[in-house]
Design a protein around this motif. Sequence first.
Motif, PDB file in Angstrom:
ATOM      1  N   HIS A  33       0.795  -1.276   0.105  1.00 56.73           N
ATOM      2  CA  HIS A  33      -0.095   0.065  -0.095  1.00 56.73           C
ATOM      3  C   HIS A  33       0.847   1.129   0.077  1.00 56.73           C
TER       4      HIS A  33
ATOM      5  N   ASP B 246      -4.759   4.894  -1.191  1.00 57.15           N
ATOM      6  CA  ASP B 246      -4.541   3.613  -1.878  1.00 57.15           C
ATOM      7  C   ASP B 246      -5.091   2.598  -0.954  1.00 57.15           C
ATOM      8  N   TRP B 247      -5.027   2.404   0.352  1.00 57.87           N
ATOM      9  CA  TRP B 247      -5.497   1.347   1.141  1.00 57.87           C
ATOM     10  C   TRP B 247      -7.012   1.670   1.495  1.00 57.87           C
TER      11      TRP B 247
END
Length: 252
Positions: A194, A199-200
């Motif tokens: 990540h 993004d996570w």
Amino acid sequence: MSFTVSAASYDRFMGRYSTQLAPQLADVAKVVAGERVLDVGCGPGALTAELVKRLGAEAVSAVDPSEAFVAALRDRLPAVDVQRASAEALPFPDQSFDCTLAQLVVHFMTDPVAGLGEMRRVTRSGGVLAACVWDFASNRGPLGPFWEAARKLDPEVENEAVRPGTRQGHLFELFQPAGLGEIEESTVSAAIEHATIEDWWEPFTLGVGPAGIHVAGLEPDRQLLLRDLCRDQLPDFPFVQTAHAWAVRGRA
């Protein structure tokens, strides 16, 4: 549980892990050329694609209760026999397959023993059943930080650790009343990098599974608060998250 989201949303949320687990589960099952196999709860087809790679499309069948996933898999692997069905009511005659597999599915079955019993029914005598489920009970699955943060926001939240097969030994225990023998338990894992909190976090906003449904049910300000609480649970970015699942193999 039937997923109503798109295949693309599932791929973004869980498919990243599923594609890494698929060859490992096929190895656990000891799938070999010449066998006919069934993928139960196939989703958009991570495990199905691995089985096709090993055996050829004509040797692989797949079922899922989600209309969207069945349609997506028919587009992706048109030569595979894909049908819409639940694990508890498989549309195949007795002893149709040499090997029947269920990846990240047993904990979503309405009746896991009945579902595994159906998998045994359609597997030939002496054939193999194999399944894997995230180790949510020990907080080693991919959603641990999310559910930790969700409980800080709402202590009454019920996470996925209560689902069948998610604690050590329970998937093994479910195989026994389903009529399986020579049962063996092991683990499989997947690692995802990540780059940023965005993004996570973004896959959790897509409405996939219990976590996505939980996020979708929150007001926008509560979603942002949950995101910040999740950030507090995570290492510094970028980081690699390794998720572990219990895998069990048994013989019909």
